[in-house]
Scaffold this active site. Structure first.
Site, PDB file in Angstrom:
ATOM      1  N   ARG A   7       2.625 -10.312   6.150  1.00 30.58           N
ATOM      2  CA  ARG A   7       3.974 -10.061   6.671  1.00 30.58           C
ATOM      3  C   ARG A   7       4.010  -9.373   8.028  1.00 30.58           C
ATOM      4  NH1 ARG A   7       6.688  -8.822   0.786  1.00 30.58           N
ATOM      5  NH2 ARG A   7       5.840 -10.717  -0.072  1.00 30.58           N
ATOM      6  N   PRO A  63       0.830  -1.201   0.000  1.00 32.83           N
ATOM      7  CA  PRO A  63       0.000   0.000   0.000  1.00 32.83           C
ATOM      8  C   PRO A  63       0.869   1.257   0.000  1.00 32.83           C
ATOM      9  CG  PRO A  63      -0.646  -1.502   1.746  1.00 32.83           C
ATOM     10  CD  PRO A  63       0.651  -1.995   1.206  1.00 32.83           C
ATOM     11  N   GLU A  64       0.630   2.102  -0.969  1.00 31.68           N
ATOM     12  CA  GLU A  64       1.239   3.428  -0.938  1.00 31.68           C
ATOM     13  C   GLU A  64       0.101   4.372  -0.585  1.00 31.68           C
ATOM     14  OE1 GLU A  64       4.253   4.805  -3.216  1.00 31.68           O
ATOM     15  OE2 GLU A  64       5.016   2.896  -3.925  1.00 31.68           O
ATOM     16  N   HIS A  76      -4.013 -15.112   8.298  1.00 38.35           N
ATOM     17  CA  HIS A  76      -3.443 -13.758   8.394  1.00 38.35           C
ATOM     18  C   HIS A  76      -4.476 -12.673   8.687  1.00 38.35           C
ATOM     19  CE1 HIS A  76       0.173 -15.657   7.097  1.00 38.35           C
ATOM     20  NE2 HIS A  76      -0.197 -15.792   5.858  1.00 38.35           N
ATOM     21  N   ARG A  81      22.403  18.816   0.434  1.00 35.89           N
ATOM     22  CA  ARG A  81      22.278  17.361   0.602  1.00 35.89           C
ATOM     23  C   ARG A  81      22.833  16.624  -0.602  1.00 35.89           C
ATOM     24  NH1 ARG A  81      17.229  15.803   4.343  1.00 35.89           N
ATOM     25  NH2 ARG A  81      17.818  13.786   3.559  1.00 35.89           N
TER      26      ARG A  81
END
Length: 270
Positions: free
Chosen positions: A109, A2-3, A91, A151
């Site tokens: 997971r 999921p984003e 799960h 940076r």
DNA sequence: AAATTCTCCTGAAGGC
DNA sequence: TGCCTTCAGGAGAATT
């Protein structure tokens, strides 16, 4: 994985089922997630869910019991709406039970999280250091430019840093950089203000487009396998190694940048 | 401060 | 066919 668009779509999928509902039970079958699920989540039982929102990839369910339930999908988590009394599957780690449905969390997971947060949630350790929302008004090219000066790390890692901007995951980072014509390995401090303006626009564009696509799959939340993993977004470079760049025909390249697989066109991106 | 490495975990993919 | 190995990946924590 999921984003942000998947999390936003999940929010829209579950909101109609939870808004203003009384939480009858919270059933935790497997407390071993990213952090152990605390007993405190039971504090939401009997409470009314007064609002649901998203901050970064965190889902926050506000209650009238003086706290919020925080849910993070990790990278393999999903929520689905169960109305037919189906038994839990493998799960399926916890349920939110209302009179109308069971909202069921599945996560092979177990990188996700389920916590009880006491207001003000903005000061919670997980949320207090988060950067601006990419779809909000506080996010723009100027901010990226200012923060990036000096940076030397790759610009791709820079935009994936949640303190800089939240919700830009591996897939959409590659896509946005392609859209903006910026090489993912370029030092963040070596990108001009003008190019950061295009990058900020590209990030908004790619996320918004994915959310729009997700909207068409909302029905899949009820009595299904849960949220779709990736939306069938027409990805320009991600996962297209050695295939022809849609813009110039050169082969798309794949390179690991900051332990993450990155895809780009060496000709279109500098 | 910034950058890098490590960590959690399992399903999928690849090798033989 | 099946067993074994490798790897991806969100993001906090630890380390350099």
């Amino acid at each position: 994985m999921p984003e942000l668009p998947e999390v936003e779509t999940t929010l829209r999928g579950i909101s109609p089922w939870l808004q203003d509902q009384t939480l009858r039970a919270v059933e935790v079958r497997e407390p071993r997630l990213r952090w152990p699920v605390p007993e405190a989540v039971q504090g939401a039982v009997g409470a009314r869910i007064t609002g649901l929102r998203r901050r970064a990839k965190y889902l926050l369910l506000d209650t009238d019991a003086g706290g919020e339930l925080l849910v993070h999908l990790g990278m393999s988590g999903s929520l689905r709406v169960v109305t037919d009394g189906a038994p839990p599957r493998k799960h399926d780690h916890f349920d939110l039970v209302t009179d109308r449905a069971v909202i069921r969390y599945n996560d092979p997971r177990r990188f996700g999280a389920f916590l009880w947060v006491t207001p003000p949630s903005e000061t919670h350790e997980l949320l207090r250091h988060l950067g601006p929302e990419p779809l909000g008004e506080a996010f723009d090219g100027e901010g990226l430019y200012t923060r990036s000066r000096g940076r030397r790390g790759a610009v791709k890692n820079f935009i994936m840093d949640g303190r800089v901007v939240v919700g830009v995951g591996n897939i959409y980072a590659s896509e946005a950089l392609f859209m903006a014509g910026i090489h993912p390995a370029r030092a963040a401090g070596r990108v001009s203000l003008e190019r950061y303006r295009s990058l900020a626009a590209a990030i908004r564009e790619v996320l918004q487009r994915a959310i729009a696509q997700g909207g068409t799959t909302l029905r899949d939340y009820v009595n299904s396998d849960g949220a779709p993993g990736y939306f069938a977004l027409d990805l320009q470079v991600y996962g297209r190694e050695s295939k022809a760049c849609f813009q110039c025909g050169a082969p798309v390249r794949q390179k690991v940048i900051g332990q993450r697989s990155s895809f780009y066109c060496a000709r279109c991106q500098r």
